[in-house]
Scaffold this motif. Sequence first.
Motif, PDB file in Angstrom:
ATOM      1  N   GLU A  77     -15.886  -0.264  -4.253  1.00  0.00           N
ATOM      2  CA  GLU A  77     -15.854   0.494  -5.507  1.00  0.00           C
ATOM      3  C   GLU A  77     -15.115   1.831  -5.371  1.00  0.00           C
ATOM      4  N   ALA A  78     -14.958   2.325  -4.153  1.00  0.00           N
ATOM      5  CA  ALA A  78     -14.305   3.622  -3.979  1.00  0.00           C
ATOM      6  C   ALA A  78     -12.815   3.585  -4.270  1.00  0.00           C
ATOM      7  N   VAL A  79     -12.238   2.403  -4.336  1.00  0.00           N
ATOM      8  CA  VAL A  79     -10.794   2.277  -4.542  1.00  0.00           C
ATOM      9  C   VAL A  79     -10.454   2.492  -6.015  1.00  0.00           C
ATOM     10  N   ASP A  80      -9.444   3.319  -6.263  1.00  0.00           N
ATOM     11  CA  ASP A  80      -8.945   3.565  -7.619  1.00  0.00           C
ATOM     12  C   ASP A  80      -7.832   2.566  -7.905  1.00  0.00           C
ATOM     13  N   PRO A  81      -8.058   1.591  -8.769  1.00  0.00           N
ATOM     14  CA  PRO A  81      -7.034   0.547  -9.004  1.00  0.00           C
ATOM     15  C   PRO A  81      -5.770   1.081  -9.682  1.00  0.00           C
ATOM     16  N   SER A  82      -5.841   2.293 -10.240  1.00  0.00           N
ATOM     17  CA  SER A  82      -4.674   2.837 -10.936  1.00  0.00           C
ATOM     18  C   SER A  82      -3.758   3.621 -10.013  1.00  0.00           C
ATOM     19  N   PHE A  83      -4.183   3.863  -8.766  1.00  0.00           N
ATOM     20  CA  PHE A  83      -3.359   4.653  -7.847  1.00  0.00           C
ATOM     21  C   PHE A  83      -2.443   3.720  -7.067  1.00  0.00           C
ATOM     22  N   GLY A  84      -1.142   4.023  -7.098  1.00  0.00           N
ATOM     23  CA  GLY A  84      -0.177   3.221  -6.360  1.00  0.00           C
ATOM     24  C   GLY A  84      -0.240   1.762  -6.769  1.00  0.00           C
ATOM     25  N   SER A  85      -0.319   0.902  -5.787  1.00  0.00           N
ATOM     26  CA  SER A  85      -0.363  -0.543  -6.067  1.00  0.00           C
ATOM     27  C   SER A  85      -1.771  -1.018  -6.387  1.00  0.00           C
ATOM     28  N   GLY A  86      -2.758  -0.148  -6.209  1.00  0.00           N
ATOM     29  CA  GLY A  86      -4.146  -0.555  -6.416  1.00  0.00           C
ATOM     30  C   GLY A  86      -4.803  -1.031  -5.139  1.00  0.00           C
ATOM     31  N   ALA A  87      -4.000  -1.226  -4.077  1.00  0.00           N
ATOM     32  CA  ALA A  87      -4.528  -1.577  -2.757  1.00  0.00           C
ATOM     33  C   ALA A  87      -4.329  -0.365  -1.847  1.00  0.00           C
ATOM     34  N   ASP A  98      -4.640   2.034  11.003  1.00  0.00           N
ATOM     35  CA  ASP A  98      -5.216   1.218   9.921  1.00  0.00           C
ATOM     36  C   ASP A  98      -6.024   0.074  10.508  1.00  0.00           C
ATOM     37  N   VAL A  99      -7.179  -0.213   9.857  1.00  0.00           N
ATOM     38  CA  VAL A  99      -8.037  -1.310  10.327  1.00  0.00           C
ATOM     39  C   VAL A  99      -8.348  -2.307   9.213  1.00  0.00           C
ATOM     40  N   ALA A 100      -7.946  -1.981   7.962  1.00  0.00           N
ATOM     41  CA  ALA A 100      -8.262  -2.878   6.853  1.00  0.00           C
ATOM     42  C   ALA A 100      -7.422  -2.482   5.640  1.00  0.00           C
ATOM     43  N   ILE A 101      -7.427  -3.341   4.625  1.00  0.00           N
ATOM     44  CA  ILE A 101      -6.880  -3.048   3.297  1.00  0.00           C
ATOM     45  C   ILE A 101      -8.045  -3.181   2.329  1.00  0.00           C
ATOM     46  N   ALA A 102      -8.177  -2.213   1.403  1.00  0.00           N
ATOM     47  CA  ALA A 102      -9.284  -2.267   0.440  1.00  0.00           C
ATOM     48  C   ALA A 102      -8.743  -2.324  -0.977  1.00  0.00           C
ATOM     49  N   VAL A 103      -9.444  -3.062  -1.832  1.00  0.00           N
ATOM     50  CA  VAL A 103      -9.121  -3.157  -3.254  1.00  0.00           C
ATOM     51  C   VAL A 103     -10.409  -2.988  -4.037  1.00  0.00           C
ATOM     52  N   ASN A 104     -10.270  -2.676  -5.320  1.00  0.00           N
ATOM     53  CA  ASN A 104     -11.460  -2.556  -6.161  1.00  0.00           C
ATOM     54  C   ASN A 104     -11.962  -3.947  -6.527  1.00  0.00           C
ATOM     55  N   VAL A 138       0.863  -1.180   0.000  1.00  0.00           N
ATOM     56  CA  VAL A 138       0.000   0.000   0.000  1.00  0.00           C
ATOM     57  C   VAL A 138       0.900   1.231   0.000  1.00  0.00           C
ATOM     58  N   ALA A 139       0.326   2.390  -0.330  1.00  0.00           N
ATOM     59  CA  ALA A 139       1.126   3.626  -0.381  1.00  0.00           C
ATOM     60  C   ALA A 139       0.370   4.746   0.309  1.00  0.00           C
ATOM     61  N   THR A 140       1.117   5.674   0.902  1.00  0.00           N
ATOM     62  CA  THR A 140       0.495   6.791   1.619  1.00  0.00           C
ATOM     63  C   THR A 140       1.425   7.992   1.659  1.00  0.00           C
ATOM     64  N   THR A 141       0.835   9.180   1.791  1.00  0.00           N
ATOM     65  CA  THR A 141       1.628  10.397   2.021  1.00  0.00           C
ATOM     66  C   THR A 141       1.686  10.708   3.508  1.00  0.00           C
ATOM     67  N   ARG A 142       0.870  10.032   4.311  1.00  0.00           N
ATOM     68  CA  ARG A 142       0.805  10.285   5.762  1.00  0.00           C
ATOM     69  C   ARG A 142       1.086   8.959   6.474  1.00  0.00           C
ATOM     70  N   LEU A 143       2.356   8.616   6.522  1.00  0.00           N
ATOM     71  CA  LEU A 143       2.749   7.290   6.984  1.00  0.00           C
ATOM     72  C   LEU A 143       2.347   7.021   8.431  1.00  0.00           C
ATOM     73  N   GLU A 144       2.327   8.069   9.263  1.00  0.00           N
ATOM     74  CA  GLU A 144       1.994   7.886  10.676  1.00  0.00           C
ATOM     75  C   GLU A 144       0.587   7.346  10.873  1.00  0.00           C
ATOM     76  N   THR A 145      -0.314   7.587   9.887  1.00  0.00           N
ATOM     77  CA  THR A 145      -1.701   7.149  10.082  1.00  0.00           C
ATOM     78  C   THR A 145      -1.860   5.634   9.989  1.00  0.00           C
ATOM     79  N   MET A 146      -0.801   4.933   9.540  1.00  0.00           N
ATOM     80  CA  MET A 146      -0.926   3.468   9.499  1.00  0.00           C
ATOM     81  C   MET A 146      -1.105   2.877  10.897  1.00  0.00           C
TER      82      MET A 146
END
Length: 881
Positions: free
Chosen positions: A260-270, A225-231, A214-222
Amino acid sequence: MADLPKVYDPHEVEERLYRFWEEGGYFHADPDPERQPYTIVMPPPNITGVLHLGHGMDETLQDVLIRWRRMQGYQALWVPGTDHAGIATQNVVERELAKQGISRHDLGREGFIERVWEWREQYGTRIIAQLKRLGCSCDWSRTRFTMDPGLSRAVRKVFVDLFNEGLIYRGNRIINWCPRCGTAIADVELDHSDHDGELVEFRYPLEGGGDISVATTRLETMLGDVAIAVNPSDERYAALVGRYAIHPFDGRRLPIVADEAVDPSFGSGAVKITPAHDQTDFEIAERHNLEKINIFDTRARVNEHGGRFAGMDRYDAREAVRSALDELGLIVGTTPHRFAIARCDRCKTIVEPWLSEQWFVRMEPLARPAIEAVEEGRTRFYPERWTKFYLNWMNQIRDWCISRQLWWGHRIPVFYCDVCGEAWAALEDPETCRSCGAGHPRQDPDVLDTWFSSQLWPFSTLGWPEQTPDLDYFYPTSVLVTGYEIIHLWVARMMMAGLHFMGEVPFSRVFVHGIVRDAQGRKMSKSLGNVIDPLDLMDRYGTDALRFMLAEHATGQDIFLHEEWTAGARNFANKLWNVSRFVIMNLGDMPRTLEAPAPEGLGTADRWILSRLASTIADVTANLEGFELSVAARSLYSFVWNEFCDWYVEVAKLALREDATRQKAAAQQVLRFVLESILRLLHPFMPFITDEIWQRMPGGEQAADPSIMRAPWPSLLPDLVDVRVEDDFDRVRDVVSAIRSFRADHHVDSDAKMRVHLSADDLTVAESLGRQQATIALLGRVQEVTLQGAREDGPATRLVAGPVDIVIPLEGLLDLDAERTRLARALEKVRSEIARFAGKLASDGFRSKAPAEVVAGEQRKLDEARATEEKLQSQLQEIGG
């Protein structure tokens, strides 16, 4: 009546006249069943504020409308007031306390609020004095403050009613949290900007083996984290949906969900799901019944849910989390990434999306009637394009977070019993629990969003919740004037509140204007050093000049302000003063009459200016009706300067030279009527100079009221419009303009004895020229004007002005050889410049390296040089070159 001083002194006039208006009660309005009401409520400026150009624009436009309608006979009321501005005022007072080494917590809540009231008494009315300086004709006896007792009672009743209707509730939602101010803030109170940062990609181990990135600009918020979402359509992860990732720091199992809210083209898609610190993640968590873990305290420090990172500032935690993940070998890599950040518009701290228990208003039931009111035309936006802007937002409206963690403001009237747990809203502070009777109920500590009280402004200022005569007569109001940036923040909420509590729209028209920016289109700010102070402009150019300039440019678009515009408006004021001085000096003791002169027996120029005045009255009135104030202002400018001053007054001078002739009396009558009509048309825009001149007009002492404020708006005069006369005199203007241009182009001295022959194939045109020979000679400074049949055998130039041929004999007027030489040299010089500009613009290096504005400047110079070349060639041809 006294002659006007030679020079207009705005500083002497403005203070004296405003005091005269106030003391004379000119701004006051009470219910009058014999007259139609016209009501405007002023968007209340913050008590922390000083007058800026945004206020200048907003209040000028309102004052134009209110003064115009007052002159039309409406019972015109403009209600002024100020806003308590919760967060802004609290910040200002806290800064003042900090200078003394004191915090609000040292004073306690009651002590701090006392200090704020003291500050308000000392400084909170500065903006009112500055609005008076701008000439605002508000009924100051009705000045309201959003925390006045009456308005506070209105706020409390609205809260209690909405609470009891189930439209106010307390819930856990994502809000914008400012760690510096320590409060929730609204979306529209944020400053958004792009920021160059990085996107960090890291891996989560999977239960049973493997990993997912997964990828983030706000690493501290991990940490939250409570889940991983994919499209759900992303085949790469189809087999992982339903499995679990393992949090590397505390071993929590994070489900992998499809959404459906996940954009599969952003980062790894997850994507990592942090429901307590991202709105989209919160909505995903709601759909999948996920836990929500808030990892920050109110100062944006990691709380107990952050494990070993607890107590760290969010940015320190970001680096610490990165190091910990790196030690575990879970960092995949980083890439530069530009993304938007939001700052608190008060303190400029980066806000945190934060899960918090707050008070909310359920908006959808309130929005439906406000949408219908605009769709049905009960409230209209001007310009009309803002209708779509309003409706788009209203159709996607979200619940409104109304609680703020401040001390200054309307305290939320909800009370809690610590004995039985009862919670209720009350109009009066209770002494006992309404359920069990236990004493000392505890009031909610939060205050309401400032806009909660502002939304009630159109009816709370008129006495609601009491059913007052003012409320019966002046509500609904007539028009709201505002900037587009607060359509969502304020206009929409007033619509909803007005319909819900009054059963009627709060205003039938919304007049929307743009933002005043600097000449480069940037928002004015202290940090950029580009703030233009309207008080400084008024000091230097006069208040009327500032007002007219702002109205002239109020097109509905943002204004890229050039200071020279105000100087130009000052020149216009001086032009008005000078022409008024000339007219007054030539009127004698002529009595005042507002009736138009009968056109019978008047000369062509007299009938022409009356016809143009009639058209201008109709044009200005129609444009004010349609909220095209800039068009109205420009129409007035053009008529006054380009037609009345430049043409008619010059013609009238010929008649005024005569002694006791019919022509002189006619000119005096027309001059007076046109000038007094101009003053009345201009008064809403330029109130000071117009009333000063009006009160000095001869015969004014016989009027029922000395001030122009109570003079009637000019009536429409369709019978004075005469297209044939306008055509006749326009031909005169065209001929004279051609003669003047020839004289200027060829440097012919104004005293040179010029002769002109005129001819036209059309007999009607020829006859009208015959009637205007003396006028053409006067305005063109021509010694002799001859008509059809005259011939010129010597050297001459021939000009064309529409259907009129103009022949100017050159013998004795010009040294033809010297003039040809001069023009040839000028032509040679301009062609050299054309070659230089064209060469520079043809250079790829110049176009690629130079700033766009520099390239545009060079192109402008080339265009101007080519126009000059064409003009010089034409002048050479005129004299046989």
